[in-house]
Design a protein around this motif. Structure first.
Motif, short mmCIF file in Angstrom:
data_model
loop_
_atom_site.label_atom_id
_atom_site.label_comp_id
_atom_site.label_asym_id
_atom_site.label_seq_id
_atom_site.Cartn_x
_atom_site.Cartn_y
_atom_site.Cartn_z
N LEU A 16 0.84 -1.19 0.00
CA LEU A 16 0.00 0.00 0.00
C LEU A 16 0.88 1.24 0.00
CD1 LEU A 16 -1.27 0.89 3.55
CD2 LEU A 16 0.31 -0.97 3.16
N PRO A 17 0.38 2.32 -0.59
CA PRO A 17 1.13 3.59 -0.52
C PRO A 17 1.16 4.07 0.93
CG PRO A 17 -0.58 3.67 -2.23
CD PRO A 17 -0.83 2.45 -1.39
N CYS A 18 2.34 4.35 1.47
CA CYS A 18 2.45 4.75 2.86
C CYS A 18 3.79 5.44 3.12
CB CYS A 18 2.32 3.54 3.79
SG CYS A 18 3.61 2.30 3.56
N MET A 19 3.91 6.04 4.29
CA MET A 19 5.21 6.53 4.75
C MET A 19 5.85 5.33 5.43
SD MET A 19 4.26 10.26 6.20
CE MET A 19 3.53 11.49 5.15
N ASP A 20 6.69 4.63 4.70
CA ASP A 20 7.18 3.31 5.11
C ASP A 20 8.43 3.42 5.98
OD1 ASP A 20 7.40 0.61 5.35
OD2 ASP A 20 7.92 0.22 3.26
N CYS A 21 8.21 3.85 7.22
CA CYS A 21 9.31 3.88 8.19
C CYS A 21 8.71 3.58 9.57
CB CYS A 21 10.06 5.19 8.17
SG CYS A 21 9.09 6.61 8.62
N PRO A 22 9.47 3.00 10.47
CA PRO A 22 8.92 2.57 11.77
C PRO A 22 8.33 3.69 12.63
CG PRO A 22 11.09 1.61 11.40
CD PRO A 22 10.86 2.62 10.31
N PHE A 71 -0.34 5.16 11.40
CA PHE A 71 -1.51 5.76 10.78
C PHE A 71 -2.70 4.83 10.89
CE2 PHE A 71 0.98 3.53 7.62
CZ PHE A 71 0.05 2.73 6.98
N GLU A 72 -3.88 5.41 10.79
CA GLU A 72 -5.11 4.64 10.74
C GLU A 72 -5.38 4.24 9.30
OE1 GLU A 72 -8.38 6.70 12.48
OE2 GLU A 72 -7.33 7.03 14.37
N TYR A 73 -6.02 3.10 9.13
CA TYR A 73 -6.35 2.66 7.78
C TYR A 73 -7.64 1.85 7.80
CZ TYR A 73 -4.58 -1.92 9.13
OH TYR A 73 -4.39 -3.11 9.76
N GLU A 74 -8.19 1.72 6.63
CA GLU A 74 -9.36 0.87 6.42
C GLU A 74 -9.02 0.00 5.22
OE1 GLU A 74 -13.70 1.54 4.50
OE2 GLU A 74 -13.18 2.85 6.19
N ALA A 75 -9.35 -1.27 5.30
CA ALA A 75 -9.02 -2.18 4.20
C ALA A 75 -10.26 -2.97 3.77
CB ALA A 75 -7.92 -3.14 4.62
N ARG A 76 -10.37 -3.20 2.50
CA ARG A 76 -11.40 -4.09 1.95
C ARG A 76 -10.65 -5.21 1.24
NH1 ARG A 76 -13.75 0.98 -0.04
NH2 ARG A 76 -15.15 1.68 1.60
N TRP A 89 -13.08 -20.53 -0.11
CA TRP A 89 -12.38 -21.52 0.72
C TRP A 89 -11.35 -20.88 1.66
CZ3 TRP A 89 -7.27 -21.02 -0.24
CH2 TRP A 89 -6.87 -20.55 -1.50
N ALA A 90 -11.10 -19.59 1.50
CA ALA A 90 -10.05 -18.93 2.27
C ALA A 90 -10.62 -18.08 3.40
CB ALA A 90 -9.21 -18.06 1.35
N THR A 91 -9.78 -17.81 4.39
CA THR A 91 -10.11 -16.91 5.49
C THR A 91 -9.05 -15.82 5.55
OG1 THR A 91 -11.07 -18.73 6.76
CG2 THR A 91 -10.44 -16.75 7.98
N CYS A 92 -9.48 -14.59 5.67
CA CYS A 92 -8.56 -13.46 5.78
C CYS A 92 -8.41 -13.10 7.25
CB CYS A 92 -9.08 -12.26 4.99
SG CYS A 92 -8.06 -10.79 5.20
N VAL A 93 -7.18 -12.99 7.71
CA VAL A 93 -6.90 -12.58 9.08
C VAL A 93 -5.98 -11.37 8.99
CG1 VAL A 93 -5.88 -13.26 11.29
CG2 VAL A 93 -7.09 -14.95 9.90
N MET A 94 -6.34 -10.30 9.71
CA MET A 94 -5.51 -9.09 9.73
C MET A 94 -5.23 -8.75 11.18
SD MET A 94 -7.39 -6.77 6.83
CE MET A 94 -6.20 -5.46 6.93
N SER A 95 -4.08 -8.17 11.41
CA SER A 95 -3.78 -7.69 12.76
C SER A 95 -3.18 -6.30 12.68
CB SER A 95 -2.82 -8.64 13.46
OG SER A 95 -1.56 -8.63 12.83
N ALA A 96 -3.41 -5.54 13.74
CA ALA A 96 -2.87 -4.19 13.83
C ALA A 96 -3.06 -3.71 15.26
CB ALA A 96 -3.59 -3.25 12.87
N LEU A 97 -2.37 -2.66 15.60
CA LEU A 97 -2.56 -2.06 16.91
C LEU A 97 -3.81 -1.22 16.89
CD1 LEU A 97 1.09 -0.92 17.59
CD2 LEU A 97 -0.06 -2.95 18.49
N SER A 98 -4.52 -1.14 17.99
CA SER A 98 -5.73 -0.32 18.02
C SER A 98 -5.46 1.00 18.68
CB SER A 98 -6.85 -1.04 18.73
OG SER A 98 -6.46 -1.37 20.04
#
Length: 125
Positions: free
Chosen positions: A95-101, A105-110, A116-125
């Motif tokens: 994804l386009p981002c400021m790619d440094c530690p 940022f907040e994001y929304e994903a679709r 047959w597959a399951t999508c699992v995402m993780s992130a800090l809240s």
């Protein structure tokens, strides 16, 4: 203007606050191709304290953050498995981002996956 890191992404359109925005994508430096390209988005009205940027894009086969395991390497041996690893600078290929530690940022994903597959995402809240 806003500058975001990208790598091997196809950028289709950019909107700022639901209005089409002008953007440019630099050509990767041939001496440092791993750094990818800079997506620069023009902001016409910078008087607002909060803006929403919507970027329509697709990843490509050169996405360095996505790794595939063929069915033979999975537990059920029927379907492939994909996982992502964004360290150290591979998030820019997802994804386009400021790619440094130091940048969070907040994001929304679709995400669409086969039945047959399951999508699992993780992130800090």
């Amino acid at each position: 203007n806003v500058k975001l890191d990208t790598s091997h992404l196809d950028i289709h359109s950019v909107h700022v606050n639901d209005t089409p925005a002008t953007f440019s994508l630099t050509v990767p430096d041939h001496q440092k191709p791993h750094l990818g390209s800079c997506l620069e988005i023009q902001l016409l009205d910078n008087t607002q304290s909060t803006i929403t940027i919507t970027i329509s894009y697709t990843t490509t086969k050169q996405c360095s953050a996505a790794q595939w395991l063929p069915p033979a390497q999975t537990a059920g041996k029927q379907h492939p498995y994909i996982f992502t690893q964004c360290q150290a600078i591979h998030a820019r290929s997802l994804l386009p981002c400021m790619d440094c530690p130091s940048v969070k940022f907040e994001y929304e994903a679709r995400v669409s996956v086969p039945e047959w597959a399951t999508c699992v995402m993780s992130a800090l809240s």
